[in-house]
Design an enzyme around this catalytic site. Structure first.
Site, PDB file in Angstrom:
ATOM      1  N   HIS A   1       3.644  12.324   0.178  1.00 38.91           N
ATOM      2  CA  HIS A   1       4.041  10.918   0.141  1.00 38.91           C
ATOM      3  C   HIS A   1       4.317  10.376   1.547  1.00 38.91           C
ATOM      4  O   HIS A   1       3.908   9.255   1.874  1.00 38.91           O
ATOM      5  CB  HIS A   1       5.287  10.750  -0.736  1.00 38.91           C
ATOM      6  CG  HIS A   1       5.654   9.326  -1.004  1.00 38.91           C
ATOM      7  ND1 HIS A   1       4.925   8.529  -1.853  1.00 38.91           N
ATOM      8  CD2 HIS A   1       6.678   8.550  -0.547  1.00 38.91           C
ATOM      9  CE1 HIS A   1       5.481   7.313  -1.907  1.00 38.91           C
ATOM     10  NE2 HIS A   1       6.543   7.309  -1.110  1.00 38.91           N
TER      11      HIS A   1
ATOM     12  N   SER B   1       4.463   2.967  -0.389  1.00 41.53           N
ATOM     13  CA  SER B   1       5.545   3.344  -1.293  1.00 41.53           C
ATOM     14  C   SER B   1       6.078   2.089  -2.003  1.00 41.53           C
ATOM     15  O   SER B   1       5.310   1.406  -2.679  1.00 41.53           O
ATOM     16  CB  SER B   1       6.634   4.088  -0.516  1.00 41.53           C
ATOM     17  OG  SER B   1       7.546   4.703  -1.397  1.00 41.53           O
TER      18      SER B   1
ATOM     19  N   GLU C   1       0.842  14.200  -4.214  1.00 45.18           N
ATOM     20  CA  GLU C   1       1.782  13.266  -4.817  1.00 45.18           C
ATOM     21  C   GLU C   1       1.750  13.258  -6.346  1.00 45.18           C
ATOM     22  O   GLU C   1       2.451  12.481  -6.970  1.00 45.18           O
ATOM     23  CB  GLU C   1       1.512  11.842  -4.302  1.00 45.18           C
ATOM     24  CG  GLU C   1       1.758  11.677  -2.829  1.00 45.18           C
ATOM     25  CD  GLU C   1       1.733  10.228  -2.405  1.00 45.18           C
ATOM     26  OE1 GLU C   1       2.632   9.471  -2.835  1.00 45.18           O
ATOM     27  OE2 GLU C   1       0.827   9.831  -1.641  1.00 45.18           O
TER      28      GLU C   1
END
Length: 284
Positions: A267, A167, A229
């Site tokens: 995610h 991330s 995602e």
């Protein structure tokens, strides 16, 4: 270094050890401070085997308290048969925070680039974004404080160092690759938050491509994310795939860039799914 040590769970510093600790053989946790006074909690594991002649490979993992145990278990299980798994015994270094949260709010500063506030994506709750832009100071901490500390305690192969981030951590890994490619041999960018840093990250990418064409470096990169995602507002899958396609053009100049999509993962669930591919990539 191979004796049993205690790594506390998240919670009070003085928590009852009967309910608040786990024991991991060959692993320990210690505090460090950056030159700016920011505090970190470092988790470090040591392989059970003797170090190779050139030293142990080492994996520096951001969000240290998120999947340190998962990475350690996977490394120990798979490195027992390196000939079959492609995973070699490695030192694992997790960089966490005093809160011991899997994803501490402090990461918002450490992992992000100094982009103008007007370029930042809107906050999900409508509140102002927290302080950001500390990526270069955080990298200095890793290079000038953390790495020397690890290398004083263990024999480390400086030619086999990996940076693993997810991330915002994936964004940081790409920032380091583009601006200090010689800092690590291998870079793992899981679900990188490319939407955060436009257009600065594209400018860094262009400078990196120019440098690599002039100065060939042998580097490994894995960009990975979950198939769930994609789409608005961040278009993570499209951005990551487009980045990989551009970086593929640098293969002849020493960049071995791979791209992986995990089916039915989002995610958050991409992070544990990424552990084994990360370990195999780090061993290349």
């Amino acid at each position: 270094m191979h004796s049993e040590v205690v790594l506390p769970y998240a919670g009070s510093e003085a928590a009852d050890e009967k309910t608040a600790v786990i024991e991991l053989r060959g692993a320990r946790q210690f505090a460090m401070h950056s030159a700016e006074g920011r505090e970190y909690r470092i988790l470090m594991s040591v392989p059970e085997c003797e170090a190779p002649a050139r030293g142990y490979p080492v994996i520096y993992m951001l969000d240290g308290h998120a999947v340190f145990n998962t990475v350690l278990d996977a490394e120990r299980a798979q490195s027992r048969r390196s000939d079959k798994t492609g995973v070699c015994p490695s030192v694992i270094v997790g960089i966490g925070y005093p809160s011991r949260l899997p994803f501490s709010p402090e990461r918002q500063y450490d992992y992000t680039l100094p982009v103008p506030a007007g370029n930042l994506p809107a906050s999900p709750d409508g509140r102002p974004r927290p302080e950001h832009g500390g990526a270069d100071a955080f990298l200095r901490f890793i290079e000038e404080a953390l790495k020397p500390r690890i290398e004083r305690e263990l024999p480390i192969d400086r030619g086999r160092q990996t940076l693993f981030g997810h991330s915002l951590g994936g964004l940081f890994a790409l920032h380091v690759l583009f601006t200090r490619p010689d800092a690590f041999r291998c870079y793992i960018a899981g679900s990188p938050s490319l939407h955060w840093a436009q257009p600065l990250i594209r400018e860094e990418e262009a400078l990196f491509a120019r440098r690599l064409r002039e100065e060939k470096l042998e580097l490994n990169l894995l960009i990975a994310l979950g198939e769930l995602e994609g789409g608005a507002p961040f278009h993570s899958a499209q951005n990551a795939r487009a980045l990989h396609e551009r970086l593929e053009e640098l293969r002849e100049f020493g960049l071995n860039a791979k791209f992986r999509v995990f089916e039915e993962e989002n995610h958050g669930s991409t992070l544990p799914a990424l552990v084994s591919p990360m370990l195999r990539t780090a061993a290349l």
